[in-house]
Design a protein around this motif. Structure first.
Motif, PDB file in Angstrom:
ATOM      1  N   ARG A 110       0.663  -1.265   0.143  1.00 22.42           N
ATOM      2  CA  ARG A 110      -0.019   0.064  -0.143  1.00 22.42           C
ATOM      3  C   ARG A 110       0.777   1.245   0.011  1.00 22.42           C
ATOM      4  N   GLU A 111       2.219   1.313  -0.464  1.00 20.62           N
ATOM      5  CA  GLU A 111       3.087   2.243  -0.679  1.00 20.62           C
ATOM      6  C   GLU A 111       2.844   2.793  -1.962  1.00 20.62           C
ATOM      7  N   TYR A 112       2.749   4.080  -2.088  1.00 12.50           N
ATOM      8  CA  TYR A 112       2.959   4.866  -3.467  1.00 12.50           C
ATOM      9  C   TYR A 112       4.177   5.491  -3.746  1.00 12.50           C
ATOM     10  N   ARG A 113       4.733   5.344  -4.827  1.00 17.55           N
ATOM     11  CA  ARG A 113       6.175   5.920  -5.023  1.00 17.55           C
ATOM     12  C   ARG A 113       6.012   6.293  -6.473  1.00 17.55           C
TER      13      ARG A 113
ATOM     14  N   ALA B  91      13.458   0.554  -5.647  1.00 21.81           N
ATOM     15  CA  ALA B  91      14.804   1.006  -5.361  1.00 21.81           C
ATOM     16  C   ALA B  91      14.963   2.310  -5.960  1.00 21.81           C
ATOM     17  N   GLU B  92      14.737   2.560  -7.063  1.00 21.24           N
ATOM     18  CA  GLU B  92      14.935   3.761  -7.839  1.00 21.24           C
ATOM     19  C   GLU B  92      14.058   4.929  -7.956  1.00 21.24           C
ATOM     20  N   SER B  93      12.911   4.618  -7.164  1.00 15.33           N
ATOM     21  CA  SER B  93      11.642   5.632  -6.952  1.00 15.33           C
ATOM     22  C   SER B  93      11.727   6.182  -5.564  1.00 15.33           C
ATOM     23  N   VAL B  94      10.848   7.309  -5.382  1.00 16.37           N
ATOM     24  CA  VAL B  94      10.692   7.716  -4.049  1.00 16.37           C
ATOM     25  C   VAL B  94       9.391   7.701  -3.484  1.00 16.37           C
ATOM     26  N   ASN B  95       9.230   7.533  -2.111  1.00 17.01           N
ATOM     27  CA  ASN B  95       7.926   7.577  -1.512  1.00 17.01           C
ATOM     28  C   ASN B  95       7.116   8.653  -1.955  1.00 17.01           C
ATOM     29  N   ILE B  96       5.985   8.771  -2.248  1.00 19.06           N
ATOM     30  CA  ILE B  96       5.373   9.993  -2.638  1.00 19.06           C
ATOM     31  C   ILE B  96       5.074  10.810  -1.451  1.00 19.06           C
TER      32      ILE B  96
ATOM     33  N   VAL C  37       7.670  13.274  -1.321  1.00 24.79           N
ATOM     34  CA  VAL C  37       7.497  14.432  -2.256  1.00 24.79           C
ATOM     35  C   VAL C  37       6.447  15.449  -1.769  1.00 24.79           C
ATOM     36  N   LEU C  38       5.367  14.858  -1.200  1.00 21.91           N
ATOM     37  CA  LEU C  38       4.356  15.825  -0.963  1.00 21.91           C
ATOM     38  C   LEU C  38       4.679  16.316   0.577  1.00 21.91           C
ATOM     39  N   GLY C  39       5.830  16.052   1.262  1.00 24.21           N
ATOM     40  CA  GLY C  39       6.101  16.694   2.465  1.00 24.21           C
ATOM     41  C   GLY C  39       5.267  16.205   3.787  1.00 24.21           C
ATOM     42  N   ASN C  40       4.688  15.048   3.734  1.00 20.74           N
ATOM     43  CA  ASN C  40       3.779  14.592   4.789  1.00 20.74           C
ATOM     44  C   ASN C  40       4.730  14.196   5.839  1.00 20.74           C
ATOM     45  N   GLU C  41       4.103  14.449   7.022  1.00 21.47           N
ATOM     46  CA  GLU C  41       5.001  14.143   8.276  1.00 21.47           C
ATOM     47  C   GLU C  41       4.944  12.674   8.477  1.00 21.47           C
ATOM     48  N   GLY C  42       5.992  12.326   9.326  1.00 24.87           N
ATOM     49  CA  GLY C  42       6.106  10.934   9.957  1.00 24.87           C
ATOM     50  C   GLY C  42       7.109  10.001   8.921  1.00 24.87           C
ATOM     51  N   GLU C  43       7.553  10.581   7.792  1.00 24.78           N
ATOM     52  CA  GLU C  43       8.567   9.818   6.995  1.00 24.78           C
ATOM     53  C   GLU C  43       9.342  11.049   6.426  1.00 24.78           C
ATOM     54  N   VAL C  44      10.699  10.613   6.482  1.00 26.05           N
ATOM     55  CA  VAL C  44      11.825  11.522   5.888  1.00 26.05           C
ATOM     56  C   VAL C  44      12.745  10.603   4.793  1.00 26.05           C
ATOM     57  N   LYS C  45      12.722  10.905   3.667  1.00 28.46           N
ATOM     58  CA  LYS C  45      13.476  10.272   2.658  1.00 28.46           C
ATOM     59  C   LYS C  45      14.881  10.975   2.274  1.00 28.46           C
TER      60      LYS C  45
END
Length: 192
Positions: free
Chosen positions: A118-121, A172-177, A180-188
């Motif tokens: 259920r992760e969007y990248r 591996a080559e993509s980033v978690n959306i 990109v959207l700047g949502n809290e709880g996760e930092v790439k």
């Protein structure tokens, strides 16, 4: 008056927190159950194809703040086999066993990928294919690019010209959306 926190466990390897492909999961809980919560998260993330590299814990009077540094699990490959990225010294590849459940090809050559956890990248295909020739370069034609779909058997992205990609590499080559959207709880992290 804001609550003050005391660090009770520093990150063991601060330089790891800047690696590409890592992300930070944050949660709060009662100080007495920090270890149990970390272990519960470790099992949950392992099922989703991630490993916990490090943690940082701060304790307040009422609760603790925990940060977990995560990355996709990796497996060693034999010396002499091709590396994940040309020109790097990386001697391992990502192996998540995550399948793609849906794909959306945008007009600016990006793929929005949904994985079965259920992760969007988001994957920028121009960057991904900039040095390729032949049938891979054909994908940079917008009409062909927009034919991206999920293969029903391999559960990865396939294009009308027959080109497909390994879902572990796409992950591996993509980033978690959320990043990109700047949502809290996760930092790439972008640099390795």
């Amino acid at each position: 008056m804001p609550e003050k926190f005391e660090t009770i466990k520093h990150a063991e390897k601060p330089e790891w927190w800047k690696w590409e492909g890592t992300w930070v999961s944050k949660f709060g809980c009662h100080p007495d159950i920090v270890d149990a919560q970390i272990e519960s998260n470790r099992k949950l993330y392992a099922e989703q194809g991630y490993e916990i590299l490090d943690s940082n814990i701060e304790k307040g009077s009422m609760f603790a703040r925990v940060k977990l540094l995560l990355r996709p699990k990796r497996v060693q490959i034999e010396k002499g086999e091709p590396k994940l990225r040309e020109g790097t010294d990386l001697e391992c590849i990502y192996q998540n066993n995550l399948e793609i459940t849906s794909v959306l090809a945008t007009v600016n050559f990006k793929l929005i990928l949904e994985f079965d956890n259920r992760e969007y990248r988001l994957l920028d295909m121009k960057r991904f294919l900039k040095r390729d020739r032949g049938v891979l370069k054909e994908i940079l034609d917008i009409d062909l690019f927009r034919t991206a779909r999920v293969d029903g058997i391999a559960r990865t992205v396939v294009f009308e010209n027959g080109v497909d990609f390994d879902h572990d590499v796409l992950f591996a080559e993509s980033v978690n959306i959320d990043h990109v959207l700047g949502n809290e709880g996760e930092v790439k992290h972008e640099k390795f």
